[in-house]
Scaffold this motif. Structure first.
Motif, PDB file in Angstrom:
ATOM      1  N   MET A 218       9.588  -0.943   0.696  1.00  0.00           N
ATOM      2  CA  MET A 218       9.930   0.277   1.422  1.00  0.00           C
ATOM      3  C   MET A 218      11.388   0.240   1.848  1.00  0.00           C
ATOM      4  SD  MET A 218       9.475   3.186   2.751  1.00  0.00           S
ATOM      5  CE  MET A 218       7.741   3.395   2.327  1.00  0.00           C
ATOM      6  N   SER A 219      12.173   1.188   1.356  1.00  0.00           N
ATOM      7  CA  SER A 219      13.573   1.301   1.740  1.00  0.00           C
ATOM      8  C   SER A 219      14.092   2.667   1.337  1.00  0.00           C
ATOM      9  CB  SER A 219      14.419   0.204   1.086  1.00  0.00           C
ATOM     10  OG  SER A 219      14.419   0.352  -0.330  1.00  0.00           O
ATOM     11  N   LEU A 220      15.243   3.018   1.849  1.00  0.00           N
ATOM     12  CA  LEU A 220      15.912   4.256   1.484  1.00  0.00           C
ATOM     13  C   LEU A 220      17.170   3.940   0.689  1.00  0.00           C
ATOM     14  CD1 LEU A 220      15.761   6.436   4.744  1.00  0.00           C
ATOM     15  CD2 LEU A 220      14.131   6.357   2.846  1.00  0.00           C
ATOM     16  N   THR A 221      17.548   4.863  -0.192  1.00  0.00           N
ATOM     17  CA  THR A 221      18.786   4.735  -0.936  1.00  0.00           C
ATOM     18  C   THR A 221      19.944   5.238  -0.068  1.00  0.00           C
ATOM     19  OG1 THR A 221      18.631   6.941  -1.901  1.00  0.00           O
ATOM     20  CG2 THR A 221      17.502   5.147  -3.063  1.00  0.00           C
ATOM     21  N   LYS A 222      21.156   5.131  -0.600  1.00  0.00           N
ATOM     22  CA  LYS A 222      22.331   5.604   0.131  1.00  0.00           C
ATOM     23  C   LYS A 222      22.284   7.110   0.371  1.00  0.00           C
ATOM     24  CE  LYS A 222      25.429   1.905  -1.387  1.00  0.00           C
ATOM     25  NZ  LYS A 222      26.674   1.575  -2.140  1.00  0.00           N
ATOM     26  N   SER A 223      21.555   7.814  -0.493  1.00  0.00           N
ATOM     27  CA  SER A 223      21.423   9.269  -0.328  1.00  0.00           C
ATOM     28  C   SER A 223      20.214   9.638   0.522  1.00  0.00           C
ATOM     29  CB  SER A 223      21.319   9.940  -1.702  1.00  0.00           C
ATOM     30  OG  SER A 223      20.230   9.411  -2.440  1.00  0.00           O
ATOM     31  N   ASN A 224      19.614   8.623   1.198  1.00  0.00           N
ATOM     32  CA  ASN A 224      18.475   8.812   2.103  1.00  0.00           C
ATOM     33  C   ASN A 224      17.218   9.296   1.407  1.00  0.00           C
ATOM     34  OD1 ASN A 224      19.645   7.911   4.534  1.00  0.00           O
ATOM     35  ND2 ASN A 224      20.654   9.888   4.836  1.00  0.00           N
ATOM     36  N   ASP A 225      17.080   8.944   0.123  1.00  0.00           N
ATOM     37  CA  ASP A 225      15.827   9.157  -0.596  1.00  0.00           C
ATOM     38  C   ASP A 225      15.048   7.846  -0.591  1.00  0.00           C
ATOM     39  OD1 ASP A 225      16.436  11.817  -1.353  1.00  0.00           O
ATOM     40  OD2 ASP A 225      17.718  11.061  -2.963  1.00  0.00           O
ATOM     41  N   PHE A 226      13.729   7.933  -0.772  1.00  0.00           N
ATOM     42  CA  PHE A 226      12.943   6.709  -0.890  1.00  0.00           C
ATOM     43  C   PHE A 226      13.335   5.976  -2.170  1.00  0.00           C
ATOM     44  CE2 PHE A 226      10.114   9.110   1.951  1.00  0.00           C
ATOM     45  CZ  PHE A 226       9.866   8.138   2.914  1.00  0.00           C
ATOM     46  N   SER A 227      13.390   4.652  -2.109  1.00  0.00           N
ATOM     47  CA  SER A 227      13.695   3.866  -3.301  1.00  0.00           C
ATOM     48  C   SER A 227      12.592   4.056  -4.334  1.00  0.00           C
ATOM     49  CB  SER A 227      13.828   2.385  -2.947  1.00  0.00           C
ATOM     50  OG  SER A 227      12.579   1.861  -2.513  1.00  0.00           O
ATOM     51  N   LYS A 228      12.913   3.822  -5.600  1.00  0.00           N
ATOM     52  CA  LYS A 228      11.961   4.086  -6.680  1.00  0.00           C
ATOM     53  C   LYS A 228      10.719   3.199  -6.598  1.00  0.00           C
ATOM     54  CE  LYS A 228      14.120   0.992 -10.082  1.00  0.00           C
ATOM     55  NZ  LYS A 228      14.706   0.928 -11.449  1.00  0.00           N
TER      56      LYS A 228
ATOM     57  N   ALA B   8       9.273   2.292  -3.709  1.00  0.00           N
ATOM     58  CA  ALA B   8       8.497   2.601  -2.503  1.00  0.00           C
ATOM     59  C   ALA B   8       7.252   3.393  -2.878  1.00  0.00           C
ATOM     60  CB  ALA B   8       9.354   3.392  -1.522  1.00  0.00           C
ATOM     61  N   LYS B   9       6.125   3.015  -2.321  1.00  0.00           N
ATOM     62  CA  LYS B   9       4.866   3.710  -2.601  1.00  0.00           C
ATOM     63  C   LYS B   9       4.621   4.726  -1.487  1.00  0.00           C
ATOM     64  CE  LYS B   9       2.710  -0.249  -4.971  1.00  0.00           C
ATOM     65  NZ  LYS B   9       2.532   0.364  -6.283  1.00  0.00           N
ATOM     66  N   ILE B  10       4.755   5.998  -1.823  1.00  0.00           N
ATOM     67  CA  ILE B  10       4.622   7.036  -0.808  1.00  0.00           C
ATOM     68  C   ILE B  10       3.653   8.122  -1.264  1.00  0.00           C
ATOM     69  CG2 ILE B  10       6.890   6.645   0.208  1.00  0.00           C
ATOM     70  CD1 ILE B  10       7.865   9.092  -1.403  1.00  0.00           C
ATOM     71  N   LEU B  11       3.009   8.745  -0.285  1.00  0.00           N
ATOM     72  CA  LEU B  11       2.123   9.879  -0.508  1.00  0.00           C
ATOM     73  C   LEU B  11       2.362  10.896   0.599  1.00  0.00           C
ATOM     74  CD1 LEU B  11      -1.270   8.064  -1.271  1.00  0.00           C
ATOM     75  CD2 LEU B  11       0.204   9.173  -2.943  1.00  0.00           C
ATOM     76  N   THR B  12       2.127  12.156   0.296  1.00  0.00           N
ATOM     77  CA  THR B  12       2.203  13.174   1.337  1.00  0.00           C
ATOM     78  C   THR B  12       0.908  13.166   2.141  1.00  0.00           C
ATOM     79  OG1 THR B  12       1.235  14.915  -0.041  1.00  0.00           O
ATOM     80  CG2 THR B  12       3.624  14.605  -0.185  1.00  0.00           C
ATOM     81  N   SER B  13       0.923  13.836   3.286  1.00  0.00           N
ATOM     82  CA  SER B  13      -0.300  13.960   4.087  1.00  0.00           C
ATOM     83  C   SER B  13      -1.383  14.678   3.298  1.00  0.00           C
ATOM     84  CB  SER B  13      -0.002  14.715   5.390  1.00  0.00           C
ATOM     85  OG  SER B  13       0.818  13.956   6.247  1.00  0.00           O
ATOM     86  N   ASP B  14      -1.006  15.693   2.503  1.00  0.00           N
ATOM     87  CA  ASP B  14      -1.981  16.419   1.692  1.00  0.00           C
ATOM     88  C   ASP B  14      -2.619  15.506   0.647  1.00  0.00           C
ATOM     89  OD1 ASP B  14      -1.620  18.784   3.044  1.00  0.00           O
ATOM     90  OD2 ASP B  14      -0.240  19.645   1.582  1.00  0.00           O
TER      91      ASP B  14
ATOM     92  N   GLY C   7       0.829  -1.194   0.000  1.00  0.00           N
ATOM     93  CA  GLY C   7       0.000   0.000   0.000  1.00  0.00           C
ATOM     94  C   GLY C   7       0.861   1.239   0.000  1.00  0.00           C
ATOM     95  N   TYR C   8       0.394   2.280   0.673  1.00  0.00           N
ATOM     96  CA  TYR C   8       1.019   3.600   0.591  1.00  0.00           C
ATOM     97  C   TYR C   8       1.406   4.113   1.971  1.00  0.00           C
ATOM     98  CZ  TYR C   8      -0.563   3.334  -4.160  1.00  0.00           C
ATOM     99  OH  TYR C   8      -0.750   2.912  -5.452  1.00  0.00           O
ATOM    100  N   SER C   9       2.605   4.670   2.021  1.00  0.00           N
ATOM    101  CA  SER C   9       3.163   5.176   3.269  1.00  0.00           C
ATOM    102  C   SER C   9       3.334   6.687   3.197  1.00  0.00           C
ATOM    103  CB  SER C   9       4.526   4.526   3.535  1.00  0.00           C
ATOM    104  OG  SER C   9       4.413   3.115   3.571  1.00  0.00           O
ATOM    105  N   ASN C  10       3.323   7.310   4.372  1.00  0.00           N
ATOM    106  CA  ASN C  10       3.496   8.751   4.444  1.00  0.00           C
ATOM    107  C   ASN C  10       4.947   9.123   4.141  1.00  0.00           C
ATOM    108  OD1 ASN C  10       3.573  11.555   5.337  1.00  0.00           O
ATOM    109  ND2 ASN C  10       1.669  11.107   6.432  1.00  0.00           N
ATOM    110  N   SER C  11       5.141  10.119   3.288  1.00  0.00           N
ATOM    111  CA  SER C  11       6.492  10.549   2.918  1.00  0.00           C
ATOM    112  C   SER C  11       7.191  11.286   4.056  1.00  0.00           C
ATOM    113  CB  SER C  11       6.437  11.446   1.674  1.00  0.00           C
ATOM    114  OG  SER C  11       5.653  12.604   1.922  1.00  0.00           O
ATOM    115  N   ASN C  12       6.423  11.637   5.091  1.00  0.00           N
ATOM    116  CA  ASN C  12       7.005  12.279   6.270  1.00  0.00           C
ATOM    117  C   ASN C  12       7.644  11.190   7.133  1.00  0.00           C
ATOM    118  OD1 ASN C  12       7.325  13.314   8.958  1.00  0.00           O
ATOM    119  ND2 ASN C  12       5.957  15.000   8.442  1.00  0.00           N
ATOM    120  N   ILE C  13       8.968  11.154   7.139  1.00  0.00           N
ATOM    121  CA  ILE C  13       9.691  10.085   7.828  1.00  0.00           C
ATOM    122  C   ILE C  13       9.394  10.071   9.324  1.00  0.00           C
ATOM    123  CG2 ILE C  13      12.007   9.345   8.529  1.00  0.00           C
ATOM    124  CD1 ILE C  13      12.961   9.960   5.724  1.00  0.00           C
ATOM    125  N   GLU C  14       9.203  11.236   9.911  1.00  0.00           N
ATOM    126  CA  GLU C  14       8.913  11.302  11.341  1.00  0.00           C
ATOM    127  C   GLU C  14       7.596  10.595  11.661  1.00  0.00           C
ATOM    128  OE1 GLU C  14       6.930  12.919  14.841  1.00  0.00           O
ATOM    129  OE2 GLU C  14       6.518  13.754  12.867  1.00  0.00           O
TER     130      GLU C  14
END
Length: 224
Positions: free
Chosen positions: A131-141, A143-149, A106-113
């Motif tokens: 769901m994972s982060l890259t070495k540059s601390n970006d979400f992996s391509k 990863a399914k993410i959405l903002t709160s908005d 499904g979809y996760s919040n892009s707000n890491i906190e």
């Protein structure tokens, strides 16, 4: 359970399989999980047409619940249960494969906190699929993410579709007009009475296939 007011007042209720929540400060962080025994489809690009509304409706119900206050959504997911057939990969145990088959989709919040309150392993998650982060601390391509908005926008679409459906029911609008997007006839694929229905191909409403940008009006990583 919630009520919607407009031209009329309607009551709308539903049962969510699982809500994990944590109350902290002046907010409640939640994750919505629905169990699936069949195939899992997490695409959101049909939502503006009122198709595939289950998860957005759960968002709407959770945000309008009187049991939890000041809600922030960490994510909303489907979990495929009853995975009797497991594809075994080399160098992986049956238990590892079983856990993999139960990962949340499904979809996760892009707000890491906010996300980390639900999944502390989000940088290489053992709970959420892809769901994972890259070495540059970006979400992996993947990863399914959405903002709160964006999640709030899905909640708004759910409310609008519920109200529209209620208006049509109260006005006796039950036209035979199955909706089709691409090669999929969404109106008939689960209908038990399609073999005795009098609809013709002229009754089918062809809808445009939407992209993630057309749904949200912007670039959203992870959307199907």
């Amino acid at each position: 359970y919630t009520s919607i007011s407009g031209n009329m007042t309607i009551s709308f209720s539903g049962k969510i399989d699982k809500i994990k929540y944590k109350k902290e400060d002046n907010r409640t962080i939640i994750a919505i999980i629905d169990y699936k025994t069949g195939s899992v489809d997490t695409s959101l690009t049909t939502i503006p047409y009122g198709i595939g509304m289950q998860l957005p409706i759960y968002l709407y119900l959770a945000k309008n619940s009187d049991k939890l206050e000041h809600i922030e959504v960490a994510g909303f997911y489907l979990q495929h249960v009853l995975n009797n057939e497991i594809t075994v990969e080399k160098n992986k145990s049956y238990e590892e494969e079983k856990k993999k088959s139960l990962l949340l989709q499904g979809y996760s919040n892009s707000n890491i906190e906010i996300l980390s309150t639900f999944d502390k392993s989000f940088d290489k998650s053992n709970i959420i699929k892809s769901m994972s982060l890259t070495k540059s601390n970006d979400f992996s391509k993947n990863a399914k993410i959405l903002t709160s908005d964006e999640m709030n926008y899905l909640t708004k679409l759910a409310e609008e579709n519920i109200s529209s459906a209620a208006d049509k029911i109260s006005n006796g609008e039950f036209s035979i007009s199955p909706k089709k997007i691409g090669d999929t006839n969404y109106g008939c694929r689960f209908c038990k009475f399609k073999d005795i229905c009098y609809y013709t191909n002229n009754d089918i409403v062809e809808l445009k296939e939407l992209s993630k940008e057309e749904v949200f009006g912007g670039d959203n990583n992870g959307m199907d």
